[in-house]
Design a protein around this motif. Sequence first.
Motif, PDB file in Angstrom:
ATOM      1  N   SER A  32       0.825  -1.197   0.000  1.00  0.00           N
ATOM      2  CA  SER A  32       0.000   0.000   0.000  1.00  0.00           C
ATOM      3  C   SER A  32       0.862   1.251   0.000  1.00  0.00           C
ATOM      4  O   SER A  32       1.836   1.346   0.726  1.00  0.00           O
ATOM      5  N   SER A  33       0.499   2.219  -0.847  1.00  0.00           N
ATOM      6  CA  SER A  33       1.292   3.439  -0.925  1.00  0.00           C
ATOM      7  C   SER A  33       0.964   4.417   0.192  1.00  0.00           C
ATOM      8  O   SER A  33       1.691   5.366   0.407  1.00  0.00           O
ATOM      9  N   ASP A  34      -0.144   4.196   0.917  1.00  0.00           N
ATOM     10  CA  ASP A  34      -0.524   5.128   1.967  1.00  0.00           C
ATOM     11  C   ASP A  34      -0.019   4.725   3.353  1.00  0.00           C
ATOM     12  O   ASP A  34      -0.269   5.402   4.321  1.00  0.00           O
ATOM     13  N   GLU A  35       0.711   3.637   3.439  1.00  0.00           N
ATOM     14  CA  GLU A  35       1.325   3.248   4.715  1.00  0.00           C
ATOM     15  C   GLU A  35       2.711   2.701   4.439  1.00  0.00           C
ATOM     16  O   GLU A  35       2.960   2.136   3.388  1.00  0.00           O
ATOM     17  N   PRO A  36       3.644   2.919   5.364  1.00  0.00           N
ATOM     18  CA  PRO A  36       5.023   2.452   5.139  1.00  0.00           C
ATOM     19  C   PRO A  36       5.076   0.950   4.884  1.00  0.00           C
ATOM     20  O   PRO A  36       4.255   0.193   5.410  1.00  0.00           O
ATOM     21  N   GLY A  37       6.044   0.532   4.081  1.00  0.00           N
ATOM     22  CA  GLY A  37       6.212  -0.876   3.777  1.00  0.00           C
ATOM     23  C   GLY A  37       6.305  -1.724   5.036  1.00  0.00           C
ATOM     24  O   GLY A  37       6.985  -1.358   5.988  1.00  0.00           O
ATOM     25  N   CYS A  38       5.580  -2.829   5.051  1.00  0.00           N
ATOM     26  CA  CYS A  38       5.616  -3.833   6.122  1.00  0.00           C
ATOM     27  C   CYS A  38       5.073  -3.323   7.456  1.00  0.00           C
ATOM     28  O   CYS A  38       5.309  -3.939   8.502  1.00  0.00           O
ATOM     29  N   GLN A  39       4.328  -2.247   7.443  1.00  0.00           N
ATOM     30  CA  GLN A  39       3.765  -1.705   8.682  1.00  0.00           C
ATOM     31  C   GLN A  39       2.826  -2.708   9.354  1.00  0.00           C
ATOM     32  O   GLN A  39       2.846  -2.861  10.570  1.00  0.00           O
ATOM     33  N   ALA A  40       2.008  -3.401   8.563  1.00  0.00           N
ATOM     34  CA  ALA A  40       1.075  -4.376   9.135  1.00  0.00           C
ATOM     35  C   ALA A  40       1.825  -5.501   9.855  1.00  0.00           C
ATOM     36  O   ALA A  40       1.432  -5.920  10.949  1.00  0.00           O
ATOM     37  N   GLU A  41       2.913  -5.971   9.249  1.00  0.00           N
ATOM     38  CA  GLU A  41       3.709  -7.035   9.870  1.00  0.00           C
ATOM     39  C   GLU A  41       4.373  -6.543  11.148  1.00  0.00           C
ATOM     40  O   GLU A  41       4.451  -7.267  12.151  1.00  0.00           O
ATOM     41  N   ALA A  42       4.855  -5.310  11.131  1.00  0.00           N
ATOM     42  CA  ALA A  42       5.482  -4.737  12.326  1.00  0.00           C
ATOM     43  C   ALA A  42       4.460  -4.592  13.450  1.00  0.00           C
ATOM     44  O   ALA A  42       4.763  -4.883  14.614  1.00  0.00           O
ATOM     45  N   CYS A  43       3.254  -4.180  13.105  1.00  0.00           N
ATOM     46  CA  CYS A  43       2.200  -4.045  14.118  1.00  0.00           C
ATOM     47  C   CYS A  43       1.801  -5.410  14.683  1.00  0.00           C
ATOM     48  O   CYS A  43       1.566  -5.545  15.884  1.00  0.00           O
ATOM     49  N   ALA A  44       1.733  -6.420  13.809  1.00  0.00           N
ATOM     50  CA  ALA A  44       1.401  -7.772  14.273  1.00  0.00           C
ATOM     51  C   ALA A  44       2.477  -8.290  15.225  1.00  0.00           C
ATOM     52  O   ALA A  44       2.165  -8.926  16.241  1.00  0.00           O
ATOM     53  N   LEU A  45       3.733  -8.001  14.927  1.00  0.00           N
ATOM     54  CA  LEU A  45       4.821  -8.396  15.814  1.00  0.00           C
ATOM     55  C   LEU A  45       4.700  -7.676  17.158  1.00  0.00           C
ATOM     56  O   LEU A  45       4.823  -8.293  18.219  1.00  0.00           O
ATOM     57  N   GLN A  46       4.447  -6.385  17.127  1.00  0.00           N
ATOM     58  CA  GLN A  46       4.310  -5.624  18.375  1.00  0.00           C
ATOM     59  C   GLN A  46       3.150  -6.147  19.219  1.00  0.00           C
ATOM     60  O   GLN A  46       3.269  -6.282  20.428  1.00  0.00           O
ATOM     61  N   THR A  47       2.046  -6.483  18.573  1.00  0.00           N
ATOM     62  CA  THR A  47       0.899  -7.042  19.280  1.00  0.00           C
ATOM     63  C   THR A  47       1.268  -8.364  19.942  1.00  0.00           C
ATOM     64  O   THR A  47       0.933  -8.608  21.107  1.00  0.00           O
ATOM     65  N   CYS A  48       1.982  -9.207  19.205  1.00  0.00           N
ATOM     66  CA  CYS A  48       2.427 -10.491  19.752  1.00  0.00           C
ATOM     67  C   CYS A  48       3.341 -10.285  20.955  1.00  0.00           C
ATOM     68  O   CYS A  48       3.190 -10.936  21.988  1.00  0.00           O
ATOM     69  N   LEU A  49       4.291  -9.365  20.816  1.00  0.00           N
ATOM     70  CA  LEU A  49       5.221  -9.101  21.923  1.00  0.00           C
ATOM     71  C   LEU A  49       4.485  -8.566  23.150  1.00  0.00           C
ATOM     72  O   LEU A  49       4.771  -8.978  24.279  1.00  0.00           O
ATOM     73  N   SER A  74       8.290 -11.783  25.222  1.00  0.00           N
ATOM     74  CA  SER A  74       9.024 -13.042  25.085  1.00  0.00           C
ATOM     75  C   SER A  74       9.202 -13.318  23.598  1.00  0.00           C
ATOM     76  O   SER A  74       8.326 -13.920  22.974  1.00  0.00           O
ATOM     77  N   PRO A  75      10.307 -12.876  23.014  1.00  0.00           N
ATOM     78  CA  PRO A  75      10.489 -13.009  21.563  1.00  0.00           C
ATOM     79  C   PRO A  75      10.344 -14.433  21.044  1.00  0.00           C
ATOM     80  O   PRO A  75       9.886 -14.628  19.933  1.00  0.00           O
ATOM     81  N   ASP A  76      10.704 -15.422  21.853  1.00  0.00           N
ATOM     82  CA  ASP A  76      10.608 -16.808  21.394  1.00  0.00           C
ATOM     83  C   ASP A  76       9.173 -17.204  21.067  1.00  0.00           C
ATOM     84  O   ASP A  76       8.945 -18.089  20.257  1.00  0.00           O
ATOM     85  N   LYS A  77       8.199 -16.542  21.649  1.00  0.00           N
ATOM     86  CA  LYS A  77       6.796 -16.841  21.365  1.00  0.00           C
ATOM     87  C   LYS A  77       6.313 -16.128  20.103  1.00  0.00           C
ATOM     88  O   LYS A  77       5.201 -16.365  19.653  1.00  0.00           O
ATOM     89  N   CYS A  78       7.139 -15.270  19.557  1.00  0.00           N
ATOM     90  CA  CYS A  78       6.750 -14.483  18.386  1.00  0.00           C
ATOM     91  C   CYS A  78       7.684 -14.702  17.206  1.00  0.00           C
ATOM     92  O   CYS A  78       7.741 -13.869  16.290  1.00  0.00           O
ATOM     93  N   ASN A  79       8.412 -15.796  17.209  1.00  0.00           N
ATOM     94  CA  ASN A  79       9.388 -16.055  16.151  1.00  0.00           C
ATOM     95  C   ASN A  79       8.783 -16.007  14.751  1.00  0.00           C
ATOM     96  O   ASN A  79       9.402 -15.490  13.822  1.00  0.00           O
ATOM     97  N   GLU A  80       7.585 -16.557  14.594  1.00  0.00           N
ATOM     98  CA  GLU A  80       6.967 -16.565  13.260  1.00  0.00           C
ATOM     99  C   GLU A  80       6.634 -15.145  12.812  1.00  0.00           C
ATOM    100  O   GLU A  80       6.796 -14.810  11.640  1.00  0.00           O
ATOM    101  N   ARG A  81       6.220 -14.291  13.732  1.00  0.00           N
ATOM    102  CA  ARG A  81       5.925 -12.886  13.399  1.00  0.00           C
ATOM    103  C   ARG A  81       7.205 -12.144  13.002  1.00  0.00           C
ATOM    104  O   ARG A  81       7.203 -11.336  12.087  1.00  0.00           O
ATOM    105  N   VAL A  82       8.299 -12.430  13.708  1.00  0.00           N
ATOM    106  CA  VAL A  82       9.585 -11.805  13.376  1.00  0.00           C
ATOM    107  C   VAL A  82       9.984 -12.219  11.963  1.00  0.00           C
ATOM    108  O   VAL A  82      10.359 -11.383  11.134  1.00  0.00           O
TER     109      VAL A  82
END
Length: 76
Positions: A2-19, A25-33
Amino acid sequence: MSSDEPGCQAEACALQTCLNKNTYSPDKCNERVKQLYLCCQRFYKETDDKGESTACPMPRVVERWLKDHGGGAKSK
């Protein structure tokens, strides 16, 4: 991407939510990383390593992480 949001913003938000959910506990969020780094790899490939996103580390950091963690293909 999407041109209206920075690249990979959704993935970064999903990772932050998981954390947040897993008390940082990063080990519980390895797939998101991994998903974030794979997205960043695609983002940099699409922009010839010239794209900028607050969600992604520098291209060489992305490549090293994926190499060290057995994920993704070389972008060049």
